[in-house]
Design a protein around this motif. Structure first.
Motif, PDB file in Angstrom:
ATOM      1  N   GLU A 285      55.066  43.657  47.066  1.00 48.12           N
ATOM      2  CA  GLU A 285      53.683  44.038  47.371  1.00 48.12           C
ATOM      3  C   GLU A 285      52.771  43.755  46.169  1.00 48.12           C
ATOM      4  O   GLU A 285      51.645  43.250  46.323  1.00 48.12           O
ATOM      5  CB  GLU A 285      53.619  45.519  47.741  1.00 48.12           C
ATOM      6  CG  GLU A 285      52.234  45.974  48.143  1.00 48.12           C
ATOM      7  CD  GLU A 285      52.173  47.462  48.457  1.00 48.12           C
ATOM      8  OE1 GLU A 285      51.042  47.980  48.505  1.00 48.12           O
ATOM      9  OE2 GLU A 285      53.237  48.084  48.642  1.00 48.12           O
ATOM     10  N   LEU A 286      53.241  44.066  44.968  1.00 53.75           N
ATOM     11  CA  LEU A 286      52.444  43.789  43.765  1.00 53.75           C
ATOM     12  C   LEU A 286      52.211  42.291  43.582  1.00 53.75           C
ATOM     13  O   LEU A 286      51.111  41.857  43.193  1.00 53.75           O
ATOM     14  CB  LEU A 286      53.127  44.374  42.527  1.00 53.75           C
ATOM     15  CG  LEU A 286      53.042  45.890  42.378  1.00 53.75           C
ATOM     16  CD1 LEU A 286      53.881  46.343  41.188  1.00 53.75           C
ATOM     17  CD2 LEU A 286      51.599  46.329  42.204  1.00 53.75           C
ATOM     18  N   ARG A 287      53.214  41.474  43.861  1.00 50.76           N
ATOM     19  CA  ARG A 287      53.042  40.023  43.766  1.00 50.76           C
ATOM     20  C   ARG A 287      51.986  39.547  44.763  1.00 50.76           C
ATOM     21  O   ARG A 287      51.146  38.700  44.457  1.00 50.76           O
ATOM     22  CB  ARG A 287      54.378  39.321  44.037  1.00 50.76           C
ATOM     23  CG  ARG A 287      55.302  39.345  42.875  1.00 50.76           C
ATOM     24  CD  ARG A 287      56.567  38.577  43.178  1.00 50.76           C
ATOM     25  NE  ARG A 287      57.506  38.703  42.077  1.00 50.76           N
ATOM     26  CZ  ARG A 287      58.785  38.506  42.175  1.00 50.76           C
ATOM     27  NH1 ARG A 287      59.326  38.159  43.339  1.00 50.76           N
ATOM     28  NH2 ARG A 287      59.567  38.628  41.126  1.00 50.76           N
ATOM     29  N   SER A 288      52.090  40.100  45.958  1.00 50.50           N
ATOM     30  CA  SER A 288      51.123  39.725  46.988  1.00 50.50           C
ATOM     31  C   SER A 288      49.711  40.107  46.557  1.00 50.50           C
ATOM     32  O   SER A 288      48.769  39.312  46.690  1.00 50.50           O
ATOM     33  CB  SER A 288      51.518  40.407  48.290  1.00 50.50           C
ATOM     34  OG  SER A 288      50.409  40.717  49.059  1.00 50.50           O
ATOM     35  N   ARG A 289      49.538  41.290  46.017  1.00 53.21           N
ATOM     36  CA  ARG A 289      48.209  41.727  45.563  1.00 53.21           C
ATOM     37  C   ARG A 289      47.737  40.875  44.390  1.00 53.21           C
ATOM     38  O   ARG A 289      46.559  40.519  44.304  1.00 53.21           O
ATOM     39  CB  ARG A 289      48.254  43.199  45.147  1.00 53.21           C
ATOM     40  CG  ARG A 289      48.353  44.146  46.304  1.00 53.21           C
ATOM     41  CD  ARG A 289      48.314  45.575  45.818  1.00 53.21           C
ATOM     42  NE  ARG A 289      48.430  46.512  46.924  1.00 53.21           N
ATOM     43  CZ  ARG A 289      48.382  47.820  46.790  1.00 53.21           C
ATOM     44  NH1 ARG A 289      48.226  48.357  45.590  1.00 53.21           N
ATOM     45  NH2 ARG A 289      48.491  48.600  47.838  1.00 53.21           N
ATOM     46  N   THR A 290      48.663  40.561  43.491  1.00 54.55           N
ATOM     47  CA  THR A 290      48.308  39.731  42.341  1.00 54.55           C
ATOM     48  C   THR A 290      47.845  38.357  42.804  1.00 54.55           C
ATOM     49  O   THR A 290      46.849  37.814  42.298  1.00 54.55           O
ATOM     50  CB  THR A 290      49.511  39.598  41.391  1.00 54.55           C
ATOM     51  OG1 THR A 290      49.953  40.887  41.003  1.00 54.55           O
ATOM     52  CG2 THR A 290      49.149  38.797  40.154  1.00 54.55           C
ATOM     53  N   ASN A 291      48.528  37.787  43.765  1.00 54.53           N
ATOM     54  CA  ASN A 291      48.127  36.476  44.300  1.00 54.53           C
ATOM     55  C   ASN A 291      46.751  36.564  44.950  1.00 54.53           C
ATOM     56  O   ASN A 291      45.912  35.669  44.789  1.00 54.53           O
ATOM     57  CB  ASN A 291      49.158  35.956  45.300  1.00 54.53           C
ATOM     58  CG  ASN A 291      50.439  35.510  44.621  1.00 54.53           C
ATOM     59  OD1 ASN A 291      50.426  35.182  43.431  1.00 54.53           O
ATOM     60  ND2 ASN A 291      51.530  35.497  45.360  1.00 54.53           N
ATOM     61  N   THR A 292      46.519  37.632  45.661  1.00 48.30           N
ATOM     62  CA  THR A 292      45.217  37.815  46.315  1.00 48.30           C
ATOM     63  C   THR A 292      44.116  37.940  45.259  1.00 48.30           C
ATOM     64  O   THR A 292      43.042  37.327  45.385  1.00 48.30           O
ATOM     65  CB  THR A 292      45.240  39.076  47.201  1.00 48.30           C
ATOM     66  OG1 THR A 292      46.301  38.971  48.132  1.00 48.30           O
ATOM     67  CG2 THR A 292      43.927  39.254  47.942  1.00 48.30           C
TER      68      THR A 292
ATOM     69  N   GLU B 173      44.185  36.748  42.207  1.00 47.50           N
ATOM     70  CA  GLU B 173      44.027  35.446  41.581  1.00 47.50           C
ATOM     71  C   GLU B 173      43.151  34.537  42.442  1.00 47.50           C
ATOM     72  O   GLU B 173      42.285  33.798  41.925  1.00 47.50           O
ATOM     73  CB  GLU B 173      45.392  34.795  41.346  1.00 47.50           C
ATOM     74  CG  GLU B 173      46.143  35.360  40.165  1.00 47.50           C
ATOM     75  CD  GLU B 173      47.510  34.690  39.982  1.00 47.50           C
ATOM     76  OE1 GLU B 173      47.840  33.724  40.705  1.00 47.50           O
ATOM     77  OE2 GLU B 173      48.249  35.170  39.103  1.00 47.50           O
ATOM     78  N   GLN B 174      43.375  34.566  43.748  1.00 45.94           N
ATOM     79  CA  GLN B 174      42.567  33.729  44.658  1.00 45.94           C
ATOM     80  C   GLN B 174      41.111  34.153  44.629  1.00 45.94           C
ATOM     81  O   GLN B 174      40.197  33.323  44.604  1.00 45.94           O
ATOM     82  CB  GLN B 174      43.101  33.832  46.085  1.00 45.94           C
ATOM     83  CG  GLN B 174      44.410  33.082  46.278  1.00 45.94           C
ATOM     84  CD  GLN B 174      44.960  33.265  47.701  1.00 45.94           C
ATOM     85  OE1 GLN B 174      44.361  33.968  48.508  1.00 45.94           O
ATOM     86  NE2 GLN B 174      46.087  32.623  47.963  1.00 45.94           N
ATOM     87  N   ILE B 175      40.866  35.465  44.585  1.00 49.97           N
ATOM     88  CA  ILE B 175      39.487  35.965  44.535  1.00 49.97           C
ATOM     89  C   ILE B 175      38.832  35.524  43.227  1.00 49.97           C
ATOM     90  O   ILE B 175      37.672  35.069  43.204  1.00 49.97           O
ATOM     91  CB  ILE B 175      39.433  37.505  44.681  1.00 49.97           C
ATOM     92  CG1 ILE B 175      39.851  37.899  46.092  1.00 49.97           C
ATOM     93  CG2 ILE B 175      38.076  38.062  44.338  1.00 49.97           C
ATOM     94  CD1 ILE B 175      40.033  39.394  46.282  1.00 49.97           C
TER      95      ILE B 175
ATOM     96  N   ARG C 147      39.563  32.917  41.407  1.00 47.68           N
ATOM     97  CA  ARG C 147      39.351  31.469  41.430  1.00 47.68           C
ATOM     98  C   ARG C 147      38.116  31.118  42.242  1.00 47.68           C
ATOM     99  O   ARG C 147      37.385  30.172  41.919  1.00 47.68           O
ATOM    100  CB  ARG C 147      40.585  30.765  41.995  1.00 47.68           C
ATOM    101  CG  ARG C 147      41.716  30.716  40.993  1.00 47.68           C
ATOM    102  CD  ARG C 147      42.897  29.928  41.538  1.00 47.68           C
ATOM    103  NE  ARG C 147      44.013  30.112  40.620  1.00 47.68           N
ATOM    104  CZ  ARG C 147      45.271  30.091  40.976  1.00 47.68           C
ATOM    105  NH1 ARG C 147      45.600  29.914  42.245  1.00 47.68           N
ATOM    106  NH2 ARG C 147      46.209  30.243  40.078  1.00 47.68           N
ATOM    107  N   THR C 148      37.901  31.863  43.322  1.00 48.48           N
ATOM    108  CA  THR C 148      36.737  31.572  44.148  1.00 48.48           C
ATOM    109  C   THR C 148      35.456  32.007  43.443  1.00 48.48           C
ATOM    110  O   THR C 148      34.390  31.414  43.659  1.00 48.48           O
ATOM    111  CB  THR C 148      36.823  32.268  45.512  1.00 48.48           C
ATOM    112  OG1 THR C 148      36.983  33.657  45.312  1.00 48.48           O
ATOM    113  CG2 THR C 148      37.921  31.706  46.338  1.00 48.48           C
ATOM    114  N   VAL C 149      35.523  33.012  42.589  1.00 46.20           N
ATOM    115  CA  VAL C 149      34.351  33.484  41.861  1.00 46.20           C
ATOM    116  C   VAL C 149      33.989  32.497  40.781  1.00 46.20           C
ATOM    117  O   VAL C 149      32.798  32.290  40.499  1.00 46.20           O
ATOM    118  CB  VAL C 149      34.625  34.897  41.266  1.00 46.20           C
ATOM    119  CG1 VAL C 149      33.529  35.314  40.308  1.00 46.20           C
ATOM    120  CG2 VAL C 149      34.805  35.902  42.372  1.00 46.20           C
ATOM    121  N   GLU C 150      34.885  31.829  40.171  1.00 44.28           N
ATOM    122  CA  GLU C 150      34.614  30.902  39.071  1.00 44.28           C
ATOM    123  C   GLU C 150      33.961  29.722  39.623  1.00 44.28           C
ATOM    124  O   GLU C 150      33.143  29.041  39.605  1.00 44.28           O
ATOM    125  CB  GLU C 150      35.897  30.463  38.376  1.00 44.28           C
ATOM    126  CG  GLU C 150      36.522  31.543  37.591  1.00 44.28           C
ATOM    127  CD  GLU C 150      37.821  31.068  36.940  1.00 44.28           C
ATOM    128  OE1 GLU C 150      38.272  29.949  37.156  1.00 44.28           O
ATOM    129  OE2 GLU C 150      38.392  31.850  36.199  1.00 44.28           O
TER     130      GLU C 150
END
Length: 97
Positions: A81-88, A90-92, A94-97
């Motif tokens: 679950e933590l990996r999944s949240r971390t990936n989410t 990271e994606q957020i 990346r989209t902000v940058e």
């Protein structure tokens, strides 16, 4: 008094002596047999106690192993679950940058 002792000594014959010795030997054999039986009973009781202690130890080990497996599975699920949240996250980011 000495006369009675002499008569008693004369009346003691070999068959009577052998009978008395035989009865004494039988008594000794019976006492040894009873002591050996009691010793074996004690050994058996001690062995049964050790086996019961071993069974309880194995049961506690199995319970601990089951609890450890459950804890490992929960930790693995939490980690996933933590990996999944971390990936989410990271994606957020990346989209902000």
């Amino acid at each position: 008094m000495y006369v009675h002792a002499a008569q008693a000594a004369e009346s003691a014959t070999w068959p009577g002596t052998i009978l008395v010795l035989g009865v004494l030997a039988l008594g000794v054999v019976l006492i040894v047999a009873v002591m050996a039986t009691l010793h074996e009973f004690r050994k058996t009781r001690i062995l049964a106690g050790q086996e019961e202690a071993m069974r309880q130890l194995v049961q506690r080990y199995e319970q601990l192993a089951a609890n450890s497996l459950d804890a490992q599975q929960r930790v693995a699920a939490d980690l996933a679950e933590l990996r999944s949240r971390t990936n989410t996250i990271e994606q957020i980011l990346r989209t902000v940058e």
